[in-house]
Scaffold this motif. Structure first.
Motif, PDB file in Angstrom:
ATOM      1  N   UNK A   1       0.828  -1.215   0.000  1.00 36.47           N
ATOM      2  CA  UNK A   1       0.000   0.000   0.000  1.00 36.47           C
ATOM      3  C   UNK A   1       0.859   1.261   0.000  1.00 36.47           C
ATOM      4  N   UNK A   2       2.058   1.155  -0.600  1.00 43.30           N
ATOM      5  CA  UNK A   2       2.965   2.300  -0.710  1.00 43.30           C
ATOM      6  C   UNK A   2       3.306   2.606  -2.172  1.00 43.30           C
ATOM      7  N   UNK A   3       2.661   1.908  -3.095  1.00 48.00           N
ATOM      8  CA  UNK A   3       2.909   2.136  -4.510  1.00 48.00           C
ATOM      9  C   UNK A   3       4.086   1.378  -5.091  1.00 48.00           C
ATOM     10  N   UNK A   4       4.687   0.482  -4.328  1.00 50.81           N
ATOM     11  CA  UNK A   4       5.863  -0.239  -4.829  1.00 50.81           C
ATOM     12  C   UNK A   4       5.529  -1.136  -6.016  1.00 50.81           C
ATOM     13  N   UNK A   5       4.463  -1.896  -5.912  1.00 51.91           N
ATOM     14  CA  UNK A   5       4.119  -2.803  -7.016  1.00 51.91           C
ATOM     15  C   UNK A   5       3.861  -2.018  -8.295  1.00 51.91           C
ATOM     16  N   UNK A   6       3.149  -0.924  -8.195  1.00 54.31           N
ATOM     17  CA  UNK A   6       2.858  -0.097  -9.372  1.00 54.31           C
ATOM     18  C   UNK A   6       4.154   0.449  -9.984  1.00 54.31           C
ATOM     19  N   UNK A   7       5.067   0.904  -9.141  1.00 55.16           N
ATOM     20  CA  UNK A   7       6.346   1.409  -9.642  1.00 55.16           C
ATOM     21  C   UNK A   7       7.145   0.305 -10.332  1.00 55.16           C
ATOM     22  N   UNK A   8       7.152  -0.881  -9.744  1.00 56.96           N
ATOM     23  CA  UNK A   8       7.869  -2.000 -10.347  1.00 56.96           C
ATOM     24  C   UNK A   8       7.257  -2.395 -11.684  1.00 56.96           C
ATOM     25  N   UNK A   9       5.933  -2.448 -11.748  1.00 57.25           N
ATOM     26  CA  UNK A   9       5.260  -2.808 -13.002  1.00 57.25           C
ATOM     27  C   UNK A   9       5.574  -1.783 -14.085  1.00 57.25           C
ATOM     28  N   UNK A  10       5.596  -0.512 -13.745  1.00 58.64           N
ATOM     29  CA  UNK A  10       5.938   0.503 -14.750  1.00 58.64           C
ATOM     30  C   UNK A  10       7.366   0.298 -15.272  1.00 58.64           C
ATOM     31  N   UNK A  11       8.274  -0.130 -14.418  1.00 54.98           N
ATOM     32  CA  UNK A  11       9.638  -0.455 -14.868  1.00 54.98           C
ATOM     33  C   UNK A  11       9.601  -1.617 -15.862  1.00 54.98           C
TER      34      UNK A  11
END
Length: 177
Positions: free
Chosen positions: A109-119
């Motif tokens: 719930x800190x946006x890590x998964x979304x950031x990783x997926x964008x990478x």
């Protein structure tokens, strides 16, 4: 919010990535390690670092501990266990399959998964040979289905088939250009 750094995994990140992945398959999936499904977890260097078309990205906390992973490879969904039409629609070589998008519970719930997926999406687009980005998820994992619905479209929901399949939901994610 962004107290973690993200980078392409290095050889010294692999033990931490492997531990996080194994913790996830035991805790969140309840399956434990199943060799035919999880061989890439045991040898992430061969699965994700050896090929220039594959990658593993990690998020590190300020102390350098791996707290999230996300991987991409060029293998489309195999039939079986996946439906034949998905294997035909997302062939190996032309499909970037997202895998192992896992975040330690205390870092969710800190946006890590979304950031990783964008990478991963940027990596797939830069490759130039991928026509589609595919993944499947277990909807029993809290938050997984809603997360992927926020990023892509459902292309097959096994819960809606007469035999129920494996109960997973298959997605296509728009590739960043």
């Amino acid at each position: 919010m962004h107290d973690s750094s993200i980078r392409t995994a290095r050889p010294d990140d692999l033990d931490g990535a492997r531990a996080l992945m194994l913790d996830t398959v035991y805790r969140d999936f309840g399956t434990g390690y199943v060799p035919r499904w999880h061989a890439d977890i045991i040898d992430p260097a061969a699965a994700y670092l050896a090929s220039p078309r594959h990658t593993l990205v990690v998020a590190l906390d300020p102390g350098g501990v791996v707290v999230a992973t996300a991987a991409l490879d060029s293998r489309g969904p195999a039939h079986p266990p996946n439906p034949r039409d998905l294997a035909e629609r997302y062939p190996s070589g032309a499909t970037a399959q997202l895998r192992r998008v896992y975040v330690r519970p205390e870092h969710r719930r800190r946006g890590l998964a979304r950031r990783l997926v964008h990478e991963l999406l940027a990596f797939a687009a830069a490759d130039g040979g991928y026509r589609a980005v595919y993944l499947h998820t277990d909807p029993k994992v809290p938050g997984a289905e809603a997360f992927w619905r926020s990023l892509g479209k459902v292309v097959h929901d096994e819960r809606e088939t007469t035999d129920g399949g494996n109960g997973v939901v298959h997605f296509e994610i728009p590739m960043e250009r």
